[in-house]
Write an enzyme that holds these catalytic residues in place. Structure first.
Site, PDB file in Angstrom:
ATOM      1  N   SER A 182       0.798  -1.231   0.000  1.00 43.85           N
ATOM      2  CA  SER A 182       0.000   0.000   0.000  1.00 43.85           C
ATOM      3  C   SER A 182       0.827   1.276   0.000  1.00 43.85           C
ATOM      4  CB  SER A 182      -0.938   0.003   1.202  1.00 43.85           C
ATOM      5  OG  SER A 182      -0.184  -0.011   2.390  1.00 43.85           O
ATOM      6  N   HIS A 210      -5.433  -4.651  -0.986  1.00 43.90           N
ATOM      7  CA  HIS A 210      -5.470  -3.553  -1.958  1.00 43.90           C
ATOM      8  C   HIS A 210      -5.630  -4.054  -3.403  1.00 43.90           C
ATOM      9  CE1 HIS A 210      -4.782   0.108   0.407  1.00 43.90           C
ATOM     10  NE2 HIS A 210      -4.096  -0.671   1.224  1.00 43.90           N
ATOM     11  N   LYS A 241     -12.207  -2.001   1.520  1.00 44.93           N
ATOM     12  CA  LYS A 241     -11.536  -1.093   0.587  1.00 44.93           C
ATOM     13  C   LYS A 241     -12.378  -0.977  -0.689  1.00 44.93           C
ATOM     14  CE  LYS A 241      -7.174  -1.220   2.865  1.00 44.93           C
ATOM     15  NZ  LYS A 241      -6.338  -2.207   3.521  1.00 44.93           N
TER      16      LYS A 241
HETATM   17  C1  LIG Z   1      -6.139  -2.496   4.960  1.00 41.92           C
HETATM   18  C2  LIG Z   1      -5.410  -3.754   5.077  1.00 41.92           C
HETATM   19  C3  LIG Z   1      -5.795  -4.741   5.986  1.00 41.92           C
HETATM   20  C4  LIG Z   1      -6.910  -4.517   6.974  1.00 41.92           C
HETATM   21  O1  LIG Z   1      -8.151  -4.545   6.371  1.00 41.92           O
HETATM   22  P1  LIG Z   1      -9.443  -4.080   7.204  1.00 41.92           P
HETATM   23  O2  LIG Z   1     -10.558  -4.771   6.536  1.00 41.92           O
HETATM   24  O3  LIG Z   1      -9.487  -2.582   7.107  1.00 41.92           O
HETATM   25  O4  LIG Z   1      -9.235  -4.538   8.614  1.00 41.92           O
HETATM   26  C5  LIG Z   1      -5.097  -5.935   5.988  1.00 41.92           C
HETATM   27  N1  LIG Z   1      -4.052  -6.138   5.162  1.00 41.92           N
HETATM   28  C6  LIG Z   1      -3.642  -5.209   4.287  1.00 41.92           C
HETATM   29  C7  LIG Z   1      -2.493  -5.510   3.376  1.00 41.92           C
HETATM   30  C8  LIG Z   1      -4.294  -3.975   4.220  1.00 41.92           C
HETATM   31  O5  LIG Z   1      -3.872  -3.057   3.352  1.00 41.92           O
END
Ligand SMILES: *Cc1c(COP(=O)(O)O)cnc(C)c1O
Length: 393
Positions: A182, A210, A241
């Site tokens: 990210s 992502h 997301k």
């Molecule tokens: C955002 C993210 C998470 C967490 O996801 P949520 O559903 O917001 O808890 C886990 N792993 C990665 C790589 C992320 O970017």
């Protein structure tokens, strides 16, 4: 009054003095291309709402229907009090979308990682983990009690070295990598990592938070992107997301999903996703399966924005996804850049150490299908104006 909390005041003061204190802005509107932030209308380049689903009318309507039909909360842990058919429907739909045997949902992507790693690894085992993996993976690894061996970021040769060095010293092993990283918007070389995992008969897990709804055909994720169907054991995703809602998912082999329903601690000891969330996620799948239009628009927007930023003389780093870092170097410059953008009506986050390495501070621009051409052009003009003012271009 005792002084048992004094240390906390001191630590917080320390964070403020070091410029590491999190000041969180207040949003007074739904998510979308435009937001009301601290009372001001701004163009939004901060959120992970890749497809603009978070406030899309069909999704909101589905959530309301879920609320009407099933109420506000699940009221219990699924394994104890039974599971709503709505959750099973979402899991069947997710499995079909991903082209896997089965899927199981969790309260968040974070919970999905904690659940999965702990269920697969114990203290006799070893985890080979990319050094830039997400915090929830790191925490899941720690909670598992397994030995953690880090390999150099996105580096199959170093992974191979780490495996050889540890050969014979463990019972079972698991390789874990983020799919899309990210901070830089780069992707794990999952095809090469799979070859290594397969050659050594090691379990392979990818966290595609992502990539879900973003990469692969119609947003089917990184496994689809690399054509590795049936080869990656565990695919973790988030529904928070691109899906625009909240929740996590593990997709893969039926036996892994069966095991997680027996041994995934957030599944066994925490209540399920709420009915409106589940209903909204099913509606998100309806949209994703009906057309690739939103995913295509996201990529078109990302390509346009990146190309124009490069033309203007900005360094957009290594990104191969809609995550667009604008490399600025030192953290104070990135912070000033972000403040000036905000003054001009553009909301984009500055990231500095320790989130990214020292000297690699940046503005991270999150492109969305919700942005119109006019939105992107307005943002480009603002970036150029601030970039010139601060001597970046
Ligand atoms: C955002 C993210 C998470 C967490 O996801 P949520 O559903 O917001 O808890 C886990 N792993 C990665 C790589 C992320 O970017």
């Amino acid at each position: 009054m005792g002084n048992r909390l004094d240390w906390m005041h001191q630590e917080l003061e320390g964070l403020k003095n070091a410029g590491l204190y999190n000041r969180i802005r207040t949003i007074g509107s739904p998510q979308g291309a435009w937001l009301v932030v601290d009372g001001k209308k701004v163009l939004n380049f901060c959120s992970n709402n890749y497809l603009g689903l978070a406030n899309r009318p069909e999704i909101v309507a589905a959530a309301k229907k879920g609320l009407d039909n099933y109420g506000a909360g699940p009221a219990a842990v699924r394994s104890i009090a039974g599971t709503m058919d709505l959750h099973l429907e979402l899991e069947r739909r997710l499995a079909a979308f991903k082209g896997v045997e089965a899927a199981v949902t969790f309260q968040s992507g974070f919970c999905a990682n904690l659940a999965t790693i702990q269920a697969l690894v114990t203290k006799e085992d070893v985890i080979f983990s990319d050094e830039l993996n997400h915090a929830s993976i790191i925490d899941g690894c720690r909670l598992s009690g397994g030995r953690i061996v880090r390999f150099a970021h996105a580096n199959p040769l170093d992974l191979e070295r780490a495996i050889k060095e540890n050969e014979g010293s463990y019972r079972r092993a698991l390789i874990i990598t983020d799919g899309v990283f990210s901070m830089d918007g780069d992707m794990a070389p999952l095809d090469e990592i799979y070859q290594i995992a397969n050659a050594h008969d090691i379990m392979l897990m990818v966290d595609d938070a992502h990539g879900e709804g973003v990469v692969g055909k119609g947003g089917r994720g990184i496994v689809d992107h690399f054509g590795l169907h049936g080869k990656v054991d565990i695919e973790v995703g988030t529904l928070s997301k691109a899906f625009g809602v909240m929740g996590g998912v593990v997709a893969g082999n039926a036996v892994i999903v069966e095991w997680l329903r027996q041994r995934g601690r957030p599944f066994l000891f925490s209540s399920a996703m709420t009915p409106p969330d589940v209903a909204a996620c099913i509606a998100a799948l309806d949209i994703l399966e009906s057309s690739t239009e939103l995913v295509d628009k996201l990529w078109e927007n990302a390509r346009y924005f990146k190309a124009e930023m490069k033309n203007a003389g900005f360094d957009t780093g290594q990104s191969v996804t809609p995550i667009t870092p604008i490399m600025l170097g030192e953290a104070p410059l990135a912070q000033q850049f972000s403040r000036e953008l905000f003054e001009e009506g553009v909301f984009a986050m500055a990231l500095g150490f320790p989130t990214v390495p020292k000297g690699k501070a940046r503005i991270r621009v999150m492109i969305s299908a919700a942005h119109s051409q006019a939105d992107l052009d307005q943002a480009l003009q603002t970036f150029i104006k601030v970039g010139k003012k601060l001597g970046v271009i």
